[in-house]
Write a protein that holds these residues in place. Structure first.
Motif, PDB file in Angstrom:
ATOM      1  N   UNK A 539      -3.582 -59.468  77.667  1.00 44.35           N
ATOM      2  CA  UNK A 539      -4.878 -58.907  77.290  1.00 44.35           C
ATOM      3  C   UNK A 539      -5.396 -58.066  78.448  1.00 44.35           C
ATOM      4  N   UNK A 540      -5.901 -56.890  78.155  1.00 41.93           N
ATOM      5  CA  UNK A 540      -6.472 -56.010  79.174  1.00 41.93           C
ATOM      6  C   UNK A 540      -7.855 -55.570  78.737  1.00 41.93           C
ATOM      7  N   UNK A 541      -8.813 -55.563  79.674  1.00 45.22           N
ATOM      8  CA  UNK A 541     -10.175 -55.113  79.402  1.00 45.22           C
ATOM      9  C   UNK A 541     -10.420 -53.807  80.144  1.00 45.22           C
ATOM     10  N   UNK A 542     -11.089 -52.881  79.468  1.00 44.05           N
ATOM     11  CA  UNK A 542     -11.375 -51.573  80.043  1.00 44.05           C
ATOM     12  C   UNK A 542     -12.870 -51.295  79.974  1.00 44.05           C
ATOM     13  N   UNK A 543     -13.354 -50.482  80.881  1.00 41.14           N
ATOM     14  CA  UNK A 543     -14.758 -50.081  80.838  1.00 41.14           C
ATOM     15  C   UNK A 543     -14.916 -48.887  79.906  1.00 41.14           C
ATOM     16  N   UNK A 544     -16.162 -48.401  79.797  1.00 44.88           N
ATOM     17  CA  UNK A 544     -16.435 -47.316  78.855  1.00 44.88           C
ATOM     18  C   UNK A 544     -15.707 -46.036  79.229  1.00 44.88           C
ATOM     19  N   UNK A 545     -15.329 -45.891  80.490  1.00 46.41           N
ATOM     20  CA  UNK A 545     -14.603 -44.703  80.929  1.00 46.41           C
ATOM     21  C   UNK A 545     -13.107 -44.814  80.658  1.00 46.41           C
ATOM     22  N   UNK A 562      -4.377 -64.332  85.784  1.00 39.77           N
ATOM     23  CA  UNK A 562      -5.661 -63.711  85.510  1.00 39.77           C
ATOM     24  C   UNK A 562      -5.905 -62.701  86.624  1.00 39.77           C
ATOM     25  N   UNK A 563      -6.242 -61.499  86.293  1.00 38.33           N
ATOM     26  CA  UNK A 563      -6.426 -60.496  87.331  1.00 38.33           C
ATOM     27  C   UNK A 563      -7.665 -59.666  87.021  1.00 38.33           C
ATOM     28  N   UNK A 564      -8.489 -59.496  88.044  1.00 42.49           N
ATOM     29  CA  UNK A 564      -9.670 -58.659  87.921  1.00 42.49           C
ATOM     30  C   UNK A 564      -9.487 -57.459  88.847  1.00 42.49           C
ATOM     31  N   UNK A 565      -9.577 -56.259  88.275  1.00 41.97           N
ATOM     32  CA  UNK A 565      -9.333 -55.055  89.061  1.00 41.97           C
ATOM     33  C   UNK A 565     -10.544 -54.622  89.886  1.00 41.97           C
ATOM     34  N   UNK A 566     -11.736 -55.152  89.614  1.00 42.70           N
ATOM     35  CA  UNK A 566     -12.942 -54.723  90.322  1.00 42.70           C
ATOM     36  C   UNK A 566     -13.605 -55.940  90.962  1.00 42.70           C
ATOM     37  N   UNK A 567     -14.707 -55.731  91.674  1.00 39.45           N
ATOM     38  CA  UNK A 567     -15.308 -56.764  92.516  1.00 39.45           C
ATOM     39  C   UNK A 567     -16.134 -57.793  91.765  1.00 39.45           C
ATOM     40  N   UNK A 568     -16.302 -57.643  90.461  1.00 38.06           N
ATOM     41  CA  UNK A 568     -17.204 -58.567  89.750  1.00 38.06           C
ATOM     42  C   UNK A 568     -16.609 -59.949  89.566  1.00 38.06           C
TER      43      UNK A 568
END
Length: 736
Positions: A539-545, A562-568
């Motif tokens: 599963x991959x999550x993308x932002x509006x961009x 589990x991997x988060x590409x950004x700092x959140x």
């Protein structure tokens, strides 16, 4: 006197009211005129009178009664006597007027002859062809013809070779004899068929078919009429044969009207290679036992197009028929419209139906016993069958049992009554029913499509009007894509895709989650929703961009990732509030959802072991404490009574036996007793803990799968060892 007009006839169209019609040419006698109305010669004085006789400009024909509206009136100066009655007396004065009148008569006769010539067949003046007819004896019973030189002659129209030839237009055409040209097409009328709806033409058809067989094929025609006959077409037509009924009616004397085939072997040499077209086959009624419109009997390579079959017990019967095509046909008012079954030598296979309409029969289609065959239905109509049916009559309008593969593409089913609209029972679970771009509107509630055994793929279709739109039996599976209609039955192995949603065991609607699965579907999959063998991003999550911000993946080396590409970081919620953070703000931490409010484990459900590089850090900031004081001497006295001991845990001994390890510490109940011996409330102090819980019932889903285990009511004491050690140090310090 002169004859200035070259006309000697004129025609008019009646109006129903006009009685007077002019003739613009001269006549010396009213009897010289002939008057016709619609080709019928009229009688002078009885039907009309004449005026203007002898006038250079002509006169009028005056009818007693006006000719009818639209009637053709024809006036012709053609009844001139062919005689010369003018006589000159010698030495008399020249009779100029009489002489001129005689010349006028001759001119009128010439005009009459010229008018006749212009209405006759003639040859150009510059040709010298002989156009003289043979004597009467030679031309009797013959037909007129012209030879290659254009000379006239006669020929017999009987079964002898004509002298003349036929030359087709077009480049490369060659001359052929007229008889050979006529014999290109063989008509049943050539063999005595009368087609009057009374006399039997069975023998004529047999001779007709035998003629085509002996010449290895060709085209046979049936002129318009009503033929009482039972027709049997057998044998291999080497070059193929085409029977064109030209919309003639075929009425069987009894039993089977048309039989095609009856072979013992499905090999290539036993294939009929026959086409029937433009036929109308009418029986005595659907209730008459044994009546069949067309029977494809143990044969192959049959083509039928543009025809009607009606009023038989069985309309079209494929008794082992295979490799056949049916196009633009109507089957109506029969007991069963289409019947197909296997025989010991033949099994229905590769049968294709194009725009075939099965309408107003007791039952529509019954297919039984083609376990390895493929049948295709394109743009077919099945409508208004079993009109007296009910939802519990057990009838199957379209019944496909012990079936192979059936494909319905662009078909329409409507106003069919009965318990089942389309019933499919595959010969094995691997047999396939495919419905694509079709519509089934069940008139009476019941089941629209019933799949008892086998696989069903239903795509972009509409199935409505039934209590159960699509029913799956316990041995059925299927995929339903963008199709209107609910699921029923055993849907464990059925996938529904609709409205941008995927459902396992259900047909989703737009308000459903993107992906959902019924419990039974999950259990059938060993409760494994997804399974991947190689490195995979699940599963991959993308932002509006469109940039990826996180993913859930699988790696052969690291298993679940589990991997988060950004700092959140990751956040885990329960009851709409945060319970835990991982990597929040980019920090390398695992944190609770709120400060100092969430426990790790509980009194009834504990962690077994915690592995850590260092110890826990407890808050000791003075800014967060109050009531700071010396330890009560009574507390130190009580703690001095607490004994350290060694012990083993009971559950460890039960599991490991003598291998269970020995631990060191204190007993919580002894701590409680020591504090109470000094008159202290042990639970006033954080060193001692006590938890109890109520019993929990076991929970299972509707399919019996365990959701939550049962737990008996219980209680448990505990000690905070960091406080026990601190109190131990204080006690020892007091003894220094």
């Amino acid at each position: 006197m002169t004859i200035q007009s070259t006309n000697s006839s004129i025609s008019y169209v009646g109006t129903g009211s006009i009685t007077t019609f002019a003739y613009p040419f001269k006549t010396y006698d009213q009897t010289w005129l002939k008057v016709y109305v619609n080709g019928t010669l009229k009688t002078l004085t009885t039907h009309y009178t004449v005026t203007g006789v002898g006038s250079d400009s002509g006169g009028n024909i005056v009818f007693v009664s006006a000719p009818a509206n639209g009637a053709i009136i024809y006036i012709d100066r053609s009844n001139i006597p062919e005689s010369q009655l003018t006589d000159y007396t010698a030495n008399d004065k020249f009779p100029a007027e009489t002489h001129e009148r005689a010349l006028d008569k001759l001119t009128m006769l010439i005009q009459r002859l010229f008018g006749s010539f212009t209405k006759s067949i003639s040859i150009p003046n510059y040709e010298t062809s002989n156009v003289t007819l043979p004597p009467k004896a030679q031309r009797a019973g013959q037909v007129l013809r012209f030879d290659n030189q254009g000379n006239i002659g006669v020929d017999s129209y009987l079964d002898t070779a004509p002298v003349g030839t036929f030359l087709q237009s077009g480049v490369g055409a060659i001359e052929r004899g007229y008889l050979a040209k006529v014999r290109d097409v063989v008509s049943v009328a050539d063999f005595g068929a009368v087609g009057d709806g009374v006399a039997s033409d069975t023998t004529s058809f047999a001779n007709h078919i035998n003629k085509l067989f002996t010449q290895n094929g060709g085209t046979g025609t049936v002129p318009i009429g009503a033929y009482v006959a039972n027709v049997s077409i057998k044998g291999e037509f080497q070059y193929g044969v085409n029977f064109d009924f030209q919309n003639a009616a075929l009425i069987p004397a009894s039993g089977v009207c048309v039989t095609l085939g009856s072979y013992a072997n499905p090999a290539g040499s036993y294939r009929l290679k026959t086409r029937l077209q433009n036929f109308y086959i009418k029986g005595a009624g659907s209730a008459v036992s044994g009546t069949v419109g067309v029977k494809i009997d143990e044969t192959a390579d049959v083509f039928m197009d543009h025809g009607i079959i009606r009023d038989h017990e069985k309309g079209l019967w494929l008794n082992g028929g295979l490799i056949t095509d049916y196009t633009n046909m109507v089957i109506r008012f029969c007991g069963t419209g289409i019947v197909a079954n296997s025989t010991s030598n033949f099994a229905p296979n590769s049968n294709n139906f194009y725009n075939v309409r099965v309408i107003e029969n007791d039952l529509g289609i019954t297919y039984d016993g083609n376990p390895n065959g493929v049948t295709n239905w394109f743009a077919c109509e099945v409508e208004a069958n079993n009109l007296s049916g009910t939802t519990s009559d057990g009838k199957k309008v379209v019944n496909l049992t012990n079936a192979g593969h059936h494909n319905f593409i662009g078909c329409h089913f409507e106003n069919n009554k009965g318990q089942y609209g389309l019933y499919y029972e595959g010969a094995a679970s691997t047999k396939q029913l495919t419905i694509f771009g079709s519509e089934l509107i069940q008139s009476a509630a019941g089941t629209g499509v019933h799949v008892e055994t086998g696989r069903a793929t239903i795509i972009a279709s509409r199935i409505t009007g039934a209590t159960n739109a699509i029913y799956f039996g316990s041995n059925a599976s299927g995929t339903v894509v963008d199709t209107e209609g609910n699921f029923a039955g055993t849907t464990t192995y059925v996938i529904g895709v609709r409205s941008g949603r995927i459902g396992f065991g259900i047909n989703p609607i737009s308000s459903d989650p993107l992906i959902q699965a019924l419990p039974a579907a999950l259990v059938a999959a060993s409760n494994i929703a997804t399974k991947f063998s190689n490195d995979t991003i699940l599963h991959a999550s993308h932002n509006s961009a469109g940039s990826r911000i996180a993913y859930l993946g699988y790696s052969n080396s690291s298993e679940q990732v589990f991997h988060c590409d950004i700092a959140h970081g990751w956040r885990f919620d329960a009851n709409n509030s945060a319970r835990m953070y991982i990597g929040r703000g980019g920090a390398l931490n695992i944190e609770p959802g709120a400060d100092n409010t969430i426990s790790c484990g509980s009194g009834s459900i504990r962690w077994s072991v915690i592995y850590a590089g260092t110890g826990t850090i407890n808050t000791s900031d003075e800014n967060y404490k109050q009531d700071i004081d010396e330890i009560d001497p009574a507390v130190l006295r009580a703690w001095g009574k607490v004994k350290y001991c060694s012990y083993r845990f009971k559950d460890a001994v039960e599991e490991k036996g003598s291998s269970a390890r020995i631990h060191f510490g204190v007993i919580a109940q002894q701590v409680k007793a020591a504090f109470e011996s000094e008159g202290l409330d042990p639970f006033k102090y954080g060193i001692l803990c006590y938890d109890e819980w109520e019993s929990i019932q076991e929970v299972r889903d509707e399919d019996g799968n365990l959701i939550r285990s049962a737990m008996s009511a219980g209680s448990r004491y505990g000690v905070r060892y960091e406080e026990a050690l601190a109190l131990e140090c204080a006690y020892l310090r007091s003894k220094l």
